[in-house]
Design a protein around this motif. Structure first.
Motif, PDB file in Angstrom:
ATOM      1  N   VAL A  36       4.626   9.507  -2.416  1.00 17.47           N
ATOM      2  CA  VAL A  36       5.566   9.008  -1.538  1.00 17.47           C
ATOM      3  C   VAL A  36       5.909   7.732  -2.337  1.00 17.47           C
ATOM      4  N   THR A  63       3.196   5.871  -4.470  1.00 16.98           N
ATOM      5  CA  THR A  63       1.640   6.252  -3.949  1.00 16.98           C
ATOM      6  C   THR A  63       1.431   7.615  -4.554  1.00 16.98           C
ATOM      7  N   ALA A  91       8.522   4.073  -2.160  1.00 21.69           N
ATOM      8  CA  ALA A  91       9.420   3.258  -1.369  1.00 21.69           C
ATOM      9  C   ALA A  91      10.246   2.510  -2.399  1.00 21.69           C
ATOM     10  N   VAL A 122      -1.813   3.207  -6.135  1.00 25.61           N
ATOM     11  CA  VAL A 122      -0.472   2.697  -5.983  1.00 25.61           C
ATOM     12  C   VAL A 122       0.103   1.773  -7.082  1.00 25.61           C
ATOM     13  N   ASP A 123       1.349   2.078  -7.530  1.00 27.60           N
ATOM     14  CA  ASP A 123       2.014   1.196  -8.343  1.00 27.60           C
ATOM     15  C   ASP A 123       3.428   0.851  -8.045  1.00 27.60           C
ATOM     16  N   THR A 124       3.676  -0.610  -8.170  1.00 29.05           N
ATOM     17  CA  THR A 124       5.050  -0.991  -8.132  1.00 29.05           C
ATOM     18  C   THR A 124       5.676  -1.492  -9.350  1.00 29.05           C
ATOM     19  N   THR A 162       7.953   1.309  -5.389  1.00 25.91           N
ATOM     20  CA  THR A 162       6.477   1.349  -5.141  1.00 25.91           C
ATOM     21  C   THR A 162       6.355   2.904  -5.052  1.00 25.91           C
TER      22      THR A 162
END
Lengths: 321, 321
Positions: free
Chosen positions: A90, A136, A92, A49-51, A134
């Motif tokens: 996915v 994933t 966000a 996961v990376d924001t 964000t």
């Protein structure tokens, strides 16, 4: 503002991708409480996961198409570093407002990279707030074949894909007023290409790998400490991004390559006897591979100015906005 | 501020969970470019992502332990609605500052719910920015057994787990000054319990399910439109959260139950002949199950005041901070 539901329906489904397509592994795409995925038998799953936050990871005024591309690319780069095949993601997103043109550009950049990398966007969430994305990502490899950070052996050759310093050089170019995405440095910064095919090609040849997100030196330290080893670098031989020396000068270019971060190339260790095979496989993918040093038993990183060793990854320059 | 790496190392690993434990399905936990997971043979994967943003989804002054719990709970609720067994999660957090006491509380709330639900945190990302938590959850069920929104049949009984209106009632209680987490309404709002065991128990009995995050009416509309059906509701028979009528009055309590959102109960449709079995299975889990209406061929939702049908989910009341 469009309702959350309308936004999701309009921008989170890529018309060019059929989530029910045979081979996509997507049993159920966006629109239910969860996506339903069918992992490949005999595979293990790689997840990361990376924001990407506005004014921390990208400028607010960056083209929307680049923001969409980049938010996905930095996450996919972690799959590349494990030698995984990219499958699903996915996303966000938090948005201050729903601007149709901005969203269309963002979606275009995101979905285009999905298609290039064989990734399907299977779900998302939309919130009103400061711009932040964000992602994933999910990849697969045959069970037991993950390419990790910790497998390096003393004597391994250290190699990097592509060229270094473009992330930092592109950031400097942006602040100097460059805005055209066909500027190679700006493209390196805003449109990094995750090295997925290279990661897969290297998976069975390499002992260890990491992606260069925080700068070569910081990421090399991760690779070394995970293996309990040190390294020696041939700094003069680092592959530098096109235009980097012209923009930053010789010393600045080397500092950017060593400490700049945001390059999203792969740093890999492998036995010297496999170097030529690795080079050939990557040449077939049109990805340069450069030997830049070796792992060794003695701790620390030799061959680098001591001041630079303390100068790791920085987000935007102090005070920049 | 601690570096990203120190934060991750200190708070993202739960000392009470061994990621290499047999049965965890975790081949490689946090610390590499990706987590590596071993999906169960014969299973499909359910994936969902939810962002919790300060002052949109929770008050800034909420206890850190509740913020950690809640950010995970709302994501797990989507797994519950698919009838999935919760397995793994990754968490991206954006923080304005690294306050040790706050982080310790947040981690305690997050990890405690992980343990209760059998979920392992396998990766994360930390960014400096406005407080925001994005959790991606992964669950499993036997291939082909996903419980979706769209499977409802005309004549199905509509049931809900637990009680409704507590999400809205707790929000009102918070603004009225309530701060003790043993206040049942405040607990319903800040510490929702994802109905994972209930979702799994209902998976083979139910035709369709959704979790009530946006309010009963909005989520019922999703369930109906996915099935191409309408519904009739018995509003007088809705199970109301303890203390709701005392706080909001009779009419306010029913409006909260219908439109308030943030309840994270399951709304499920199933054949009438299976209602008693469902009730028994949930009684064994100590989860109440209440019949609240039926699906029917005629479109629309009957039995509800027309004004309320237009009054869907709202984030914080206008102007609240």
């Amino acid at each position: 503002m469009l309702s959350e539901f309308e936004l999701i329906a309009r921008y989170f489904a890529d018309p060019a991708q059929s989530t029910g397509a045979v081979g996509s592994g997507v049993v159920l795409g966006p629109g239910d409480d969860c996506a339903v995925l069918a992992p490949s038998p005999g595979s293990q799953l790689a997840v990361s996961v990376d924001t990407s936050l506005v004014e921390v990871h990208f400028p607010a005024a960056a083209p929307a198409v680049a923001i969409g591309h980049r938010a996905l690319a930095v996450a996919l780069s972690d799959l590349a570093a494990m030698g995984a095949r990219a499958r699903w993601c996915v996303m966000a997103i938090s948005l201050p407002e729903a601007d149709d043109a901005w969203l269309a550009g963002f979606a275009e950049g995101f979905h285009a990279l999905c298609r290039v990398c064989g990734v399907t966007l299977v779900g998302g969430d939309v919130t009103r707030g400061p711009l932040s994305i964000t992602v994933t990502v999910h990849g697969e490899f045959p069970a037991g074949q993950a390419l990790t950070r910790g497998g390096g052996k003393a004597g391994d050759v250290l190699v990097v894909t592509g060229a270094l310093g473009g992330g930092r050089g592109g950031l400097e170019a942006w602040y100097a007023g460059a805005r055209e995405l066909d500027d190679p440095l700006l493209a390196a910064y805003l449109l990094p290409q995750p090295r997925l095919a290279a990661g897969e090609a290297l998976r069975q040849l390499a002992h260890s790998a990491i992606d260069i997100s925080d700068g070569l030196l910081v990421d090399l330290e991760h690779l070394c400490s995970a293996a309990g080893l040190g390294a020696e670098l041939d700094v003069a031989g680092l592959p530098l991004s096109a235009g980097l020396v012209a923009r930053l000068g010789e010393a600045g270019a080397h500092e950017a390559a060593l400490c700049g971060g945001d390059d999203y190339e792969l740093l890999v260790s492998l036995p010297a006897a496999r170097l030529e095979t690795a080079r050939q496989r990557l040449a077939a993918l049109d990805v340069p591979l450069t030997a830049i040093g070796r792992l060794r038993r003695a701790p620390g990183i030799a061959g680098v100015d001591a001041g630079l060793l303390r100068n790791g990854w920085r987000h935007f320059p102090e005070g920049a906005t």
